[in-house]
Design a protein around this motif. Structure first.
Motif: not given
Length: 111
Positions: A26-30, A35-39
């Motif tokens: 992935h390109q993001l941390c946990y 947060r991305a999945m939620h928003h």
């Protein structure tokens, strides 16, 4: 020789880069991934709901999402322009509600 650990491409609320190690693949941390999945806006989701425009964070997120939808050609330039005008009005209204830092830092005149 070991490979360098990829860093999170997310941004903190203050606008600076996160810099935490990204999740494998992935390109993001946990934190930013959750947060991305939620928003996030699913590419297959037909409707985008604007978050409540009650704070700067939500207004910035709505702005980011409007620009992403434009980039994905899911909204027209006209639609995004209208959204951005509304977000600007919300930001201006929010700024009027919050006391200015300059006012707080000025010493009171003794009378």
């Amino acid at each position: 020789m070991s490979r360098p650990v990829p860093l999170c491409q997310g941004f903190k609320d203050d606008g600076s880069k996160c810099g935490s190690p990204a999740l494998r693949g992935h390109q993001l941390c946990y934190f930013h991934n959750r947060r991305a999945m939620h928003h996030s806006i699913s590419p297959n989701h037909p409707i985008y709901t604007v978050p409540p425009l009650t704070n700067v964070r939500n207004i910035r997120k709505a702005t980011e999402n409007a620009l992403r939808l434009l980039q994905q050609e899911r909204l027209s330039k006209q639609q995004v322009a209208i959204m951005l005008r509304g977000l600007r009005i919300a930001m201006d209204g929010l700024a009027k509600l919050q006391p200015s830092r300059k006012r707080r830092s000025q010493p009171r005149n003794p009378a």
